[in-house]
Scaffold this motif. Structure first.
Motif: not given
Length: 452
Positions: A286-290, A304-306, A321-326, A329-341
């Motif tokens: 869920g989004e609460f932690p973010g 501004q955060v990354a 990430l979505n929780g952080l945006k909500k 904050l202005h969020v710069f994303e640096s992510v890799d979506d090839e792996n899940a855990s």
């Protein structure tokens, strides 16, 4: 909804994202039809959940499907509802919401009376009359009780005749818990403590998913026929990849069951979600932690955060990430979506993982106020790279999970509320249905950033 589609394919050939999308598009779903869960599609097609999850994301991007938090995925372009007129929140509704927030955070204990009405009024900024009306409403609903003119407290439904509850954790084929992580061991310890307060004994069973068997401490199989001797059960689904098989083992029981749900919220079995004896507790998804980390950073003056994540194929990384945006904050994303855990890297050298993290760090702009990393493991890798001179010192770094490693390197990290998880899990066993949560709602437990 069940598939009525026959799929012929070689077992050794994994379906691609595009093939799964075409398969779903050819299934003739109507707008609003509920799609099967990621896990059920994965099992039916004998492919990885990661690939199915990416296919669902692709369909959402193409506006052919949509997701509803806690309910799953649906075919179509989403529901269009007319805007509802704004109404002022009623006083009693506001107080119930504030009480629920404190219940989520573990500030209200099920083991002791609520603070006095005067103390509650001071804490929530309301009048004695409004506070009393709120508490009396909850009393009429069977959530609270009161002895004489004393304080209100959460109602205990019944005193158990059987004095023993089951606690089920994943185990190896010998019934040993060497595989358990820090959070699981902490949870086990706290369940014991909460049960002791209520004079209940705990019988811990190992669940070996590969064999689909329960094992005692000696490694002997524990027959499900003996479940009837217990008053309730607490189940951990941490790293249980097919929890439906675990739930099936309890289908003949009638006692209350509390579930530590460590999977995407939309995969909670719909039938069990509606069953009053089941309570699903959520810590990490869920989004609460973010949102919580975002509020923490804003209070520190960050704008501004990354966000750094090598696990962005997972729903929990996306949710954070979505929780952080909500949080504003202005969020710069640096992510890799090839792996899940982290388990996607278990058979690969550490250097491979570090190369991915280094590549993500190199993308970061210089004008960010803070780095937010998806978990402590990534934070440790970045800290080590800084110590080796491979990257510049981050302006400030905060993480999630609050593991032992975060204390070693003094990394501020969001800690999940294990105390509230254990307390409310045991309380559900003795008082099923007595809760401030809405009916059928998943029980999202709040946490906080622990500063080192």
């Amino acid at each position: 909804m069940l598939f009525a589609i026959s799929v012929r394919r070689k077992k050794e050939a994994q379906m691609t994202v595009e093939e799964i999308c075409k398969w779903l598009e050819a299934s003739k779903f109507k707008d609003g039809d509920r799609l099967p869960s990621v896990r059920s599609v994965s099992e039916q097609l004998s492919t990885s959940t990661c690939t199915v999850f990416r296919a669902y994301r692709k369909l959402i991007e193409k506006k052919k499907a949509y997701g509803e938090q806690g309910n799953g995925y649906f075919w179509g372009n989403g529901k269009v509802s007319p805007p509802e007129p704004q109404v002022h929140e009623q006083v009693v509704e506001r107080l119930e919401r504030l009480l629920l927030e404190d219940w989520k955070a573990g500030k209200l204990s099920a083991d002791s009376p609520l603070p006095s009405i005067k103390e509650l009024c001071m804490g929530y900024g309301t009048s004695v009359g409004s506070m009393r009306r709120t508490l009396e409403k909850l009393q009429a609903e069977g959530i609270l009780a009161r002895r004489g003119r004393g304080r209100f407290y959460f109602r205990t439904v019944q005193a158990p005749k059987a004095k023993e509850i089951l606690l089920v954790m994943r185990s190896n084929p010998n019934g040993d818990f060497y595989c358990l992580g820090d959070r699981e061991l902490e949870f086990m310890q706290k369940v014991y403590s909460e049960a002791e307060k209520r004079k209940l004994h705990v019988r811990v069973l190992g669940y070996n998913e590969e064999a689909d068997k329960f094992l005692d401490s000696a490694g002997n199989e524990f027959p499900t026929e003996l479940f009837r001797n217990y008053f309730g059960a607490i189940l951990s689904t941490m790293l249980i990849f097919k929890p439906s098989r675990l739930f099936a083992q309890f289908s003949r029981t009638r006692f209350p069951i509390a579930v530590w749900w460590e999977h995407p919220l939309e995969e909670i079995p719909r039938a069990l979600k509606k069953e009053p004896r089941y309570a699903f507790f959520n810590l990490a998804f869920g989004e609460f932690p973010g949102r919580s980390v975002g509020r923490f950073l804003r209070e520190k003056g960050c704008a501004q955060v990354a966000y750094i994540s090598p696990y962005h194929l997972s729903s929990w990384s996306i949710d954070r990430l979505n929780g952080l945006k909500k949080s504003g904050l202005h969020v710069f994303e640096s992510v890799d979506d090839e792996n899940a855990s982290p388990y996607d890297f278990k058979d690969k050298p550490q250097s491979y993982f570090e190369e991915i993290v280094a590549r993500l760090a190199e993308k970061l702009p210089q004008d960010t106020d803070a780095w937010v990393v998806v978990n402590d493991e990534v934070g440790c890798v970045l800290q080590r790279m800084f110590a080796q001179g491979r990257l510049k010192r981050p302006p400030y770094m905060v993480s999630f999970d609050n593991t032992v490693d975060s204390y070693r390197i003094r990394l501020d990290s969001f800690g999940f509320n294990m105390d509230a998880l254990a307390e409310q899990s045991v309380f559900h066993i003795v008082s099923p249905g007595v809760t401030l949560y809405a009916r059928e709602d998943f029980r999202e437990l709040s946490g906080r950033v622990v500063e080192k």
